[in-house]
Motif scaffolding. Structure first.
Motif, PDB file in Angstrom:
ATOM      1  N   GLN A  42      -2.385  -6.607  -5.948  1.00  0.00           N
ATOM      2  CA  GLN A  42      -1.617  -7.049  -4.340  1.00  0.00           C
ATOM      3  C   GLN A  42      -1.118  -8.420  -4.279  1.00  0.00           C
ATOM      4  N   ASN A  60       0.772  -1.092   0.070  1.00  0.00           N
ATOM      5  CA  ASN A  60       0.092   0.078  -0.085  1.00  0.00           C
ATOM      6  C   ASN A  60       1.280   1.056   0.097  1.00  0.00           C
ATOM      7  N   GLY A  61       0.726   2.297  -0.890  1.00  0.00           N
ATOM      8  CA  GLY A  61       0.932   3.480  -0.514  1.00  0.00           C
ATOM      9  C   GLY A  61       2.260   3.439  -1.392  1.00  0.00           C
ATOM     10  N   GLU A 110      -5.286  -2.850  -9.448  1.00  0.00           N
ATOM     11  CA  GLU A 110      -5.955  -4.283  -8.642  1.00  0.00           C
ATOM     12  C   GLU A 110      -7.296  -4.761  -9.391  1.00  0.00           C
ATOM     13  N   GLN A 168      -8.404   1.590 -10.237  1.00  0.00           N
ATOM     14  CA  GLN A 168      -8.723   0.673  -8.877  1.00  0.00           C
ATOM     15  C   GLN A 168     -10.103   1.225  -8.823  1.00  0.00           C
ATOM     16  N   GLY A 204       3.248   3.752  -4.648  1.00  0.00           N
ATOM     17  CA  GLY A 204       2.881   4.621  -5.824  1.00  0.00           C
ATOM     18  C   GLY A 204       2.370   3.665  -7.209  1.00  0.00           C
ATOM     19  N   LYS A 205       1.836   2.838  -6.647  1.00  0.00           N
ATOM     20  CA  LYS A 205       1.042   1.962  -7.860  1.00  0.00           C
ATOM     21  C   LYS A 205       0.511   2.724  -8.821  1.00  0.00           C
ATOM     22  N   THR A 206      -0.108   2.750  -8.340  1.00  0.00           N
ATOM     23  CA  THR A 206      -1.720   3.942  -8.457  1.00  0.00           C
ATOM     24  C   THR A 206      -1.050   5.142  -9.846  1.00  0.00           C
ATOM     25  N   THR A 207      -0.145   5.710  -8.899  1.00  0.00           N
ATOM     26  CA  THR A 207       0.605   6.881  -9.726  1.00  0.00           C
ATOM     27  C   THR A 207       1.683   6.926 -10.805  1.00  0.00           C
TER      28      THR A 207
END
Ligand SMILES: Nc1ncnc2c1ncn2[C@@H]1O[C@H](COP(=O)(O)OP(=O)(O)OP(=O)(O)O)[C@@H](O)[C@H]1O
Ligand SMILES: [Mg+2]
Length: 252
Positions: free
Chosen positions: A209, A49-50, A177, A96, A52-55
């Motif tokens: 994940q 989590n957090g 995800e 997501q 930077g995947k979505t970024t």
């Protein structure tokens, strides 16, 4: 040792992300990230989590462009292009949390990309996907075209989100995800869908994940930790390094 990612970058004729630095205001999230997606492959990006995947997904899609670094799609620089221009070039996003429109019908949700991209100029590619093709691929949602999206199950909403992305006839599908919150049996179906899309010539950048799913479907896997690639390799190469996986993903 898993390869550093440089070797696949050299083969990344479809998408090449080269040393990008992406911020939200003063918050420095992607700190020199590089990865590549060759045509006809599924490339997975894992990370806690957090990290930077979505970024990364947002950087590629033009929603949060990097301040430094290069992103090329089929050799063309896309940094600075508006998101709709990037979509037109053949990159589609399955966001997501699905982000289907709950009060619109399934049919209306599927028609959004074509109405959004209509009149913006042809891309010169084969227009393979239509409503009837998507329905053939996902019969469960085909049976429910007239229903509002809010009435679909989580798995059906994910199929709808993928079907909506396909309606834009993308070469590359960014999936953020997709297995989140889905039952194991639906996650298996999702894996089969991704393999089928690859066999049909689509390429996928899969953010996950769910390590098991990524290892099962991906040709190549990157692991990111705080905005940088910390290990990369084929699933077999990474499985041979359980200590690395444990360190970067916190799994056994
Ligand atoms: N709009 C935003 N403004 C400021 N900071 C943000 C914003 N979106 C994300 N961040 C921060 O950037 C970092 C990376 O977030 P990101 O959403 O890319 O992570 P992620 O790997 O996708 O996580 P998850 O697995 O939870 O989806 C996090 O520290 C997050 O708090
Ligand atoms: Mg995310």
């Amino acid at each position: 040792m898993p390869r550093s990612g440089k070797s696949i970058l050299a083969a990344a004729d479809l998408l090449a992300v080269d040393d990008i630095h992406t911020y939200y205001g003063d918050s420095y999230v992607l700190q020199g990230l590089s990865l590549g997606v060759p045509s006809g492959t599924i490339v997975a990006l894992l990370g806690r989590n957090g990290m930077g995947k979505t970024t990364l997904i947002r950087s590629v899609a033009g929603l949060t462009p990097p301040r430094r670094g290069r992103i090329t799609f089929r050799g063309r620089d896309v940094v600075g292009l508006a998101p709709y221009r990037i979509a037109q070039l053949g990159i589609a996003l399955v966001p997501q949390g699905r982000r289907t429109f709950p009060s619109l019908t399934v049919r209306e949700n599927l028609q959004i990309p074509q109405s959004a991209l209509a009149g913006l100029g042809a891309r010169g590619r084969v227009e393979r996907w239509s409503l009837s093709e998507v329905v053939r691929e996902f019969p469960q949602i085909g049976d429910r075209l007239g229903q509002r999206a809010r009435n679909l199950s989580g798995g059906e909403q994910q199929m709808l989100a993928i079907g909506r992305a396909l309606m834009a006839n993308p070469d590359l599908i960014l999936m953020d995800e997709p297995s989140e919150g889905l039952a194991p049996v639906i996650v298996q179906q999702l894996g089969a869908i991704m393999r089928r899309l690859r066999s049909q010539g689509h390429s996928i950048l899969l953010v996950e994940q769910n390590v098991g799913l990524a290892m099962e479907v991906a040709d190549y896997v990157y692991v990111i930790t705080t905005g940088r690639v910390t290990c990369a390799g084929t699933p077999a190469e990474l499985e041979a390094q359980p200590d690395l996986m444990a360190r970067h993903l916190g799994i056994e």
